[in-house]
Design an enzyme around this catalytic site. Structure first.
Site, PDB file in Angstrom:
ATOM      1  N   ASN A 210       0.863  -1.179   0.000  1.00 30.26           N
ATOM      2  CA  ASN A 210       0.000   0.000   0.000  1.00 30.26           C
ATOM      3  C   ASN A 210       0.904   1.233   0.000  1.00 30.26           C
ATOM      4  O   ASN A 210       1.491   1.565   1.019  1.00 30.26           O
ATOM      5  CB  ASN A 210      -0.883  -0.035   1.262  1.00 30.26           C
ATOM      6  CG  ASN A 210      -1.707   1.225   1.427  1.00 30.26           C
ATOM      7  OD1 ASN A 210      -1.831   2.029   0.501  1.00 30.26           O
ATOM      8  ND2 ASN A 210      -2.276   1.400   2.616  1.00 30.26           N
TER       9      ASN A 210
ATOM     10  N   LYS B  97       0.058   4.253  -0.272  1.00 28.47           N
ATOM     11  CA  LYS B  97      -0.631   5.431   0.287  1.00 28.47           C
ATOM     12  C   LYS B  97      -0.439   6.641  -0.645  1.00 28.47           C
ATOM     13  O   LYS B  97      -0.342   6.463  -1.854  1.00 28.47           O
ATOM     14  CB  LYS B  97      -0.143   5.715   1.705  1.00 28.47           C
ATOM     15  CG  LYS B  97      -0.133   4.450   2.573  1.00 28.47           C
ATOM     16  CD  LYS B  97       0.025   4.728   4.017  1.00 28.47           C
ATOM     17  CE  LYS B  97       0.150   3.414   4.756  1.00 28.47           C
ATOM     18  NZ  LYS B  97       0.066   3.562   6.179  1.00 28.47           N
TER      19      LYS B  97
ATOM     20  N   HIS C 286      -9.420   0.636   4.960  1.00 29.90           N
ATOM     21  CA  HIS C 286      -8.117   0.839   5.598  1.00 29.90           C
ATOM     22  C   HIS C 286      -8.308   1.748   6.814  1.00 29.90           C
ATOM     23  O   HIS C 286      -9.160   2.631   6.815  1.00 29.90           O
ATOM     24  CB  HIS C 286      -7.142   1.484   4.600  1.00 29.90           C
ATOM     25  CG  HIS C 286      -5.747   1.524   5.123  1.00 29.90           C
ATOM     26  ND1 HIS C 286      -5.299   2.525   5.945  1.00 29.90           N
ATOM     27  CD2 HIS C 286      -4.709   0.665   4.970  1.00 29.90           C
ATOM     28  CE1 HIS C 286      -4.026   2.286   6.263  1.00 29.90           C
ATOM     29  NE2 HIS C 286      -3.649   1.156   5.684  1.00 29.90           N
TER      30      HIS C 286
ATOM     31  N   GLU D 193      -6.780   4.222   7.839  1.00 26.09           N
ATOM     32  CA  GLU D 193      -6.710   5.670   7.568  1.00 26.09           C
ATOM     33  C   GLU D 193      -8.023   6.166   6.967  1.00 26.09           C
ATOM     34  O   GLU D 193      -8.428   7.309   7.190  1.00 26.09           O
ATOM     35  CB  GLU D 193      -5.491   5.973   6.662  1.00 26.09           C
ATOM     36  CG  GLU D 193      -4.205   5.856   7.466  1.00 26.09           C
ATOM     37  CD  GLU D 193      -2.994   5.375   6.696  1.00 26.09           C
ATOM     38  OE1 GLU D 193      -2.982   5.435   5.461  1.00 26.09           O
ATOM     39  OE2 GLU D 193      -2.040   4.917   7.366  1.00 26.09           O
TER      40      GLU D 193
ATOM     41  N   GLU E 182      -5.071  -5.419  10.616  1.00 28.05           N
ATOM     42  CA  GLU E 182      -4.086  -4.368  10.823  1.00 28.05           C
ATOM     43  C   GLU E 182      -4.399  -3.627  12.126  1.00 28.05           C
ATOM     44  O   GLU E 182      -5.234  -2.703  12.131  1.00 28.05           O
ATOM     45  CB  GLU E 182      -4.132  -3.371   9.664  1.00 28.05           C
ATOM     46  CG  GLU E 182      -3.844  -3.990   8.314  1.00 28.05           C
ATOM     47  CD  GLU E 182      -3.337  -2.939   7.339  1.00 28.05           C
ATOM     48  OE1 GLU E 182      -2.229  -3.098   6.843  1.00 28.05           O
ATOM     49  OE2 GLU E 182      -4.057  -1.954   7.095  1.00 28.05           O
TER      50      GLU E 182
ATOM     51  N   GLY F 204       2.362   2.183  10.616  1.00 29.26           N
ATOM     52  CA  GLY F 204       3.245   3.343  10.428  1.00 29.26           C
ATOM     53  C   GLY F 204       3.926   3.800  11.700  1.00 29.26           C
ATOM     54  O   GLY F 204       4.489   4.894  11.749  1.00 29.26           O
TER      55      GLY F 204
ATOM     56  N   SER G 291       3.566  -2.194  10.231  1.00 30.92           N
ATOM     57  CA  SER G 291       5.028  -2.142  10.371  1.00 30.92           C
ATOM     58  C   SER G 291       5.714  -3.463  10.015  1.00 30.92           C
ATOM     59  O   SER G 291       6.667  -3.875  10.682  1.00 30.92           O
ATOM     60  CB  SER G 291       5.413  -1.679  11.775  1.00 30.92           C
ATOM     61  OG  SER G 291       4.890  -0.383  12.015  1.00 30.92           O
TER      62      SER G 291
END
Ligand code: PEP
Length: 251
Positions: free
Chosen positions: A9, A11, A95, A97, A167, A173, A213
């Protein structure tokens, strides 16, 4: 047997030239890899170009989001049909985010899952708890609610097209990875849920990726867990050699 699946991904990163360089560097590094599904998910403007660049290689392309309607007055949105039209195979949905920065709810994600399947895209459905939810002992409840609501009215034939990515939000991140045991526990829970709501045969078929991560150094111990079938990789997918190492760890 489940074929491992590693997806990158990207992003909101890369220029057009960087996107091209990244996949051109990746193609020879993974050329000999068999029995692992590999995808990259660049930003919307570069999808077509990346699709053309990876043509003939083992790498497939996915988008990072889509709208749940077929078409119409939705300024700024991109439909599943458009993604399919330009050669995408996958689409990341839900996701963290999207959930936490843009306020996406499971009901919306469920509509997107249905629309993606309708146009022939394979959804990568992301679920995962916040740190405070984990600390409050609510991981199980949160993840179960997310999968139940995002997968509402999904038939067994549709379910086999879907990859689930666990996730934990606190690991995305941040450099903090769930331990292989913590991740395995939630992957097992998801597979058990699939077994109860579909059947064991189907549950054993579904690929459940871990994300948060993932790096070349921790990829193998994570993917060695019995219910971890691959990875959804953010930061480490922006470097061809790191991403290729993670792909190889999945073999
Ligand atoms: C992600 O964006 O899905 C992700 C897992 O990011 P990172 O690998 O950078 O934590």
């Amino acid at each position: 047997m489940r074929i491992p699946f590693v997806a990158g991904n990207w992003k909101m990163n890369t220029s057009r030239a960087e996107a091209e360089q990244l996949v051109k560097a990746l193609i020879p590094l993974v050329a000999g890899v068999r029995d692992v599904h590999i995808a990259v998910c660049p930003p919307f403007p570069y999808l077509s170009h990346v699709v053309e660049t990876v043509r003939g290689s083992v790498i497939k392309v996915g988008a990072q989001n889509m709208h749940f309607e077929k078409k119409g007055a939705f300024t700024g949105e991109v439909s599943g049909e458009m993604l399919k039209d330009i050669g995408c195979m996958y689409v990341i949905l839900g996701h963290s985010e999207r959930r936490h920065i843009f306020g996406e709810k499971d009901t919306t994600i469920n509509k997107k899952v249905h629309q993606a399947l309708e146009v022939g895209l394979k959804p990568i459905l992301c679920v995962g708890e916040l740190l405070e939810e984990r600390e409050a002992g609510k991981t199980e409840e949160v993840v179960e609610n997310q999968i139940r609501e995002s997968l509402a009215n999904i038939s067994p034939d549709q379910m086999v097209q879907i990859t689930i990515a666990y996730e934990p939000v606190w690991a995305i991140g941040t450099g903090k990875t769930a331990t292989p045991e913590q991740a395995q526990e939630v992957h097992r829970l998801i597979r058990d849920w699939l077994q109860v709501h579909y059947d064991d045969g189907l549950a054993q078929q579904i690929c459940i990726q871990y994300g948060g991560s993932v790096k070349p150094e921790n990829a193998k111990t994570l993917m060695d867990q019995p219910d971890i079938d691959g990875a959804l990789v953010g930061g480490a997918s922006l470097k061809a050699d790191s991403f290729a190492s993670i792909v190889k760890a999945a073999i």
